[in-house]
Structure formats: C-alpha cells, structure tokens
Design an enzyme around this catalytic site. Sequence first.
Site, PDB file in Angstrom:
ATOM      1  N   LYS A 116       0.815  -1.224   0.000  1.00 34.69           N
ATOM      2  CA  LYS A 116       0.000   0.000   0.000  1.00 34.69           C
ATOM      3  C   LYS A 116       0.843   1.267   0.000  1.00 34.69           C
ATOM      4  O   LYS A 116       0.437   2.294  -0.544  1.00 34.69           O
ATOM      5  CB  LYS A 116      -0.957  -0.035   1.188  1.00 34.69           C
ATOM      6  CG  LYS A 116      -1.869  -1.235   1.024  1.00 34.69           C
ATOM      7  CD  LYS A 116      -3.047  -1.399   1.912  1.00 34.69           C
ATOM      8  CE  LYS A 116      -3.180  -0.691   3.164  1.00 34.69           C
ATOM      9  NZ  LYS A 116      -4.485  -0.987   3.795  1.00 34.69           N
ATOM     10  N   GLU A 200      -0.520   7.975   7.531  1.00 36.48           N
ATOM     11  CA  GLU A 200      -1.477   8.823   6.802  1.00 36.48           C
ATOM     12  C   GLU A 200      -2.182   9.721   7.790  1.00 36.48           C
ATOM     13  O   GLU A 200      -2.433   9.302   8.931  1.00 36.48           O
ATOM     14  CB  GLU A 200      -2.558   7.940   6.149  1.00 36.48           C
ATOM     15  CG  GLU A 200      -2.244   7.472   4.773  1.00 36.48           C
ATOM     16  CD  GLU A 200      -3.378   6.622   4.187  1.00 36.48           C
ATOM     17  OE1 GLU A 200      -4.468   6.539   4.767  1.00 36.48           O
ATOM     18  OE2 GLU A 200      -3.130   6.034   3.131  1.00 36.48           O
ATOM     19  N   ARG A 292      -8.957  -7.711  -7.402  1.00 35.96           N
ATOM     20  CA  ARG A 292      -9.799  -8.912  -7.481  1.00 35.96           C
ATOM     21  C   ARG A 292     -11.250  -8.484  -7.576  1.00 35.96           C
ATOM     22  O   ARG A 292     -11.561  -7.305  -7.460  1.00 35.96           O
ATOM     23  CB  ARG A 292      -9.612  -9.722  -6.206  1.00 35.96           C
ATOM     24  CG  ARG A 292      -9.831  -8.820  -4.982  1.00 35.96           C
ATOM     25  CD  ARG A 292      -9.946  -9.553  -3.688  1.00 35.96           C
ATOM     26  NE  ARG A 292      -9.763  -8.669  -2.551  1.00 35.96           N
ATOM     27  CZ  ARG A 292     -10.692  -7.888  -2.009  1.00 35.96           C
ATOM     28  NH1 ARG A 292     -11.902  -7.849  -2.528  1.00 35.96           N
ATOM     29  NH2 ARG A 292     -10.437  -7.133  -0.965  1.00 35.96           N
TER      30      ARG A 292
HETATM   31  P1  ADP Z   1      -7.495  -2.477   4.894  1.00 41.33           P
HETATM   32  O1  ADP Z   1      -6.767  -2.836   3.639  1.00 41.33           O
HETATM   33  O2  ADP Z   1      -6.837  -3.015   6.120  1.00 41.33           O
HETATM   34  O3  ADP Z   1      -8.959  -2.737   4.841  1.00 41.33           O
HETATM   35  P2  ADP Z   1      -7.801   0.326   4.175  1.00 41.33           P
HETATM   36  O4  ADP Z   1      -6.631   1.157   3.860  1.00 41.33           O
HETATM   37  O5  ADP Z   1      -8.638  -0.154   3.034  1.00 41.33           O
HETATM   38  O6  ADP Z   1      -7.305  -0.903   5.060  1.00 41.33           O
HETATM   39  O7  ADP Z   1      -8.735   1.067   5.193  1.00 41.33           O
HETATM   40  C1  ADP Z   1      -9.829   0.428   5.818  1.00 41.33           C
HETATM   41  C2  ADP Z   1     -10.839   1.453   6.312  1.00 41.33           C
HETATM   42  O8  ADP Z   1     -10.221   2.337   7.239  1.00 41.33           O
HETATM   43  C3  ADP Z   1     -11.402   2.337   5.212  1.00 41.33           C
HETATM   44  O9  ADP Z   1     -12.573   1.797   4.692  1.00 41.33           O
HETATM   45  C4  ADP Z   1     -11.696   3.633   5.950  1.00 41.33           C
HETATM   46  O10 ADP Z   1     -12.960   3.529   6.559  1.00 41.33           O
HETATM   47  C5  ADP Z   1     -10.659   3.681   7.039  1.00 41.33           C
HETATM   48  N1  ADP Z   1      -9.506   4.515   6.634  1.00 41.33           N
HETATM   49  C6  ADP Z   1      -8.424   4.147   5.933  1.00 41.33           C
HETATM   50  N2  ADP Z   1      -7.556   5.165   5.762  1.00 41.33           N
HETATM   51  C7  ADP Z   1      -8.106   6.234   6.399  1.00 41.33           C
HETATM   52  C8  ADP Z   1      -7.697   7.598   6.625  1.00 41.33           C
HETATM   53  N3  ADP Z   1      -6.547   8.070   6.176  1.00 41.33           N
HETATM   54  N4  ADP Z   1      -8.525   8.386   7.326  1.00 41.33           N
HETATM   55  C9  ADP Z   1      -9.695   7.920   7.822  1.00 41.33           C
HETATM   56  N5  ADP Z   1     -10.109   6.678   7.659  1.00 41.33           N
HETATM   57  C10 ADP Z   1      -9.357   5.821   6.953  1.00 41.33           C
END
Ligand code: ADP
Length: 458
Positions: A116, A200, A292
């Site tokens: 990521k 982030e 996917r």
């Molecule tokens: P994973 O791959 O573990 O599911 P993600 O990066 O897709 O992680 O993030 C999962 C969830 O976390 C997202 O759907 C969102 O709700 C929350 N999230 C991710 N990054 C942020 C961010 N920078 N700020 C606020 N919420 C976030």
Amino acid sequence: MLKKVLIANRGEIAVRIIRACREMNIDTVAVYSEEDRGALFTILATEAICVGPARATESYLNMDNILSAAVKTGCDSVHPGFGFLSENPTFARRVKECGLKFIGPEADVIERLGNKSAARELMQRYAVPVVPGSDGVVETTEEAAETAEKLGYPVLIKASSGGGGKGMRLAHTAEEIKEAFETAKAEALANFSDDDVYIEKLIVNPRHIEVQILADEHGNVIHLGERECSIQRRNQKLIEESPSKAINEEQRKRMGEAAVNAAKGAGYTNAGTVEFVLAEDGSFYFIEMNTRIQVEHPVTEMVTGIDIVREQLRIASGLKLKYTQSDVKMNGHAIECRLIAEDPENNFMPCPGKINYLHIPGGFDVRVDTALYSGCTISPFYDSMIAKIIVHGATRNEALLRMRRVLEEFIAQGVKTNLGLLYMILYSPDFIKGKYNTSFIEENLGELLRPLEKDRML
Ligand code: ADP
C-alpha cells in the site's frame, strides 16, 4: 475463449463464478476441503476435487494441491475469487508457470498494488490524489513522531502489506505515537510477515467510496461508477449501495477519471476496485486498490446491468471490452446487505451450525447470492458471511423499502444471524437520509441493538 476454469475458492463467490461460467458454456472445477464435501459449489461445478483438510492453510491456501488439481483436470485457467489466494502474487505467478491463465491482473501488478505504501507513490505519479502522509515507509519511532507532527494529529499508522483493518493504529497525540507505531509494526509482522508501516493523516468522519473498473488486455479501461461502503463494523463492510448519496455528478466524474488513471498507471488488467475516502469538505483521496472481484460487486451489476464476472472471463480470454465508457449508464439504485452467522448481542461472536430451514425471498428486482441450502452446515473454519441480499429500485427510497420487505421475509433457522441488526439500520433516520460515515455503526450500536418496538416500525 476459456473452456475450463478451476475456481480456487468456496462459498457464495464460488457459486457466483460457476453460474457465470455455466451461462457462457465454460466448464468448472471446484476445489474443496474435507469440511466442504457437501457444499453447494461442489455440487454445482462440472467437476469437484478435494484438495485437503478443513484448515484453509492445508486446502484453500494449498497452492501445490490446487495447481495439481487444475493441471490434472485439464483446466486452462484459474479464478481466485476474493480472499484466500486472490491477491497473492506468488499464486498468480505459479498459475502462469503451469501454463494456465490467472483470471486477474499480472502477478507483478498484484505485487505492486499489494504494497500500500508503494501503491501510494505510484498513484501520486499518475495525479491520483492520495491521503497526505509519509513519503513511503517509516522506519523509526523518531521518524514517525516527526512525520505525524508535520502532518498534524490525528494520524493513522498503517501496515504496507495490510488488509482487513489489521496492522492499523490511530494516534491522537504525540504521547500516543510511540505505542501506536510499535503495536502497528508488531501486528503487521504477526499478520503479514512484513513489519513495514507508513503514516497517513486521519480523515475525520470520512465516507468510504470505491470505484469499480474493468480493463482489457488491449489498453481499454472503463469504470462502472461508485459504491458507497461506509456502513462498516471494525473495517468490515456491512451494507453497500450504489450510487452514493454523498457525491454529485462532478465528483463522480472526477472520481471515475481518477480510478481509470490509477488502473492505467498500474498497467492493470481485468476487474479491480479503487478505494477512496471522501472527506467532509468533499475532497477525496486514494487509499488502496483491490486487485480482485469484490464482495459487493453485485450493487454495481444491478445499476449498470453489466455482469462483472462474465467480463472477467471475457477479458481473461483476450477479448476486448464489450463496453465503452459512454455505454455505461447508472440506472436507479441498488443496496446490498451482508448476512453474517454471528450474534450481535454477544459481541458479534460467530455462530456456525446447521441451517435447519431456509427461505430465500424473491420478487421484483431482488437477488440473493448465497451457498446456503436447507440442511447445510456453516463451518466454523471459514468466514461467517453466509449470504448477500441485493435489491434494486428505480430510486433509493424504492430500494430501501424493497430491502426491508426482503429482510422481513428472509428465514434462516438454526443459527444466529445479524438479520435484525441489518433491519434496524434500514430504519435508522440517518441511514434513511443517507447521512452517514464510517463511524455510523459504532456511534449507533446501542440504539440499533435495542429490541425492535412497535412504534418504531414506521
Ligand atoms: P485495509 O486494507 O486493512 O482494509 P484500508 O486502507 O482499506 O485498510 O482502510 C480500511 C478502512 O479504514 C477504510 O474503509 C476507511 O474507513 C478507514 N480509513 C483508511 N484510511 C483512512 C484515513 N486516512 N482516514 C480515515 N479513515 C481511513
């Protein structure tokens, strides 16, 4: 055209893929664990072959056995579904080495996007907005503290190889950063054998909105609009809808273009999803790309009329996309509810067991994707999501009323499920208004779990 597909998965997604293949005159080979001997997907596939014991590491993650099964049964391709080996570049590579087609992007692309932190850098190069954050991996506590200070608290520490919300930690203040950094690193190592983390800025009260894309092997990329996936519990989606009420036409267009650019920049082929968080001020940022088919793909199918699994099979056959961007029209509104065998009143404990009686409702514009049947047993070894209930309506309100009606008719006796919780969400004033973000479940859980009273029914 592909002739025989091995499905390296189980449950409802295996059934979903078998159905698409059947309608295209493609033969299927199901691989199953000893635990899944009587499962619906083993019955529906053209052939079925046992690849190991119940434990996923010995069956659904057992690359040697799955590849042997594919070669032995004369398959020309492998569909990985979601979860299990679907985003494992080694598996995609080994499928190719066996002379078979992997139904998904190239192994190198999966690898690049699976990291990521690297994916963030790639997206920046193609002018896709990313959440403000660290330049790549953060190595030390001091560097973490410096980066967080620069970005401004609160911040999220995320595992580069993360998924499913694991290896993600929040720090509100400088006092919290050390512990958050160390626990995120430890969790990342334990879960992904890779302790790289990045930082982030936390987007406060975001909505999770993602864009479905399709890319053929001739350089054509289109998007199929967005899905709103903000109804989540512990980062697991529960209800999804399309389109999102939170964005306007202009944002939709920009988000779609960003997703297409992301796919083009990554050299992407087949179906994929570009995930964004939408901030309260209307700006949106890339968070990751899933390489996917997604669990929630049916809502997109219901509004666009495009069978995404069929397109995956066509693309993997080397065919050009059947649609151009202007062919894609979003029609009406679709909602999906994930039915899970768990007990919301007992801390969402999984509830495997036998389904004594099952009634799946039908009616206009209703679709249920499931591998359940009366008398089947839900195994404790695998994911407890047992059905996806999807409805379509001319308007969001029509879809909402239809979903309530379908949940009222749905009967799955024998195990506890989250059906009541799903139903309560559909009566929540904020859900009805479409005014919700990713904190919705957490903030409303007490109210949602209150027994349904008569005066609250209308
Ligand atoms: P994973 O791959 O573990 O599911 P993600 O990066 O897709 O992680 O993030 C999962 C969830 O976390 C997202 O759907 C969102 O709700 C929350 N999230 C991710 N990054 C942020 C961010 N920078 N700020 C606020 N919420 C976030």
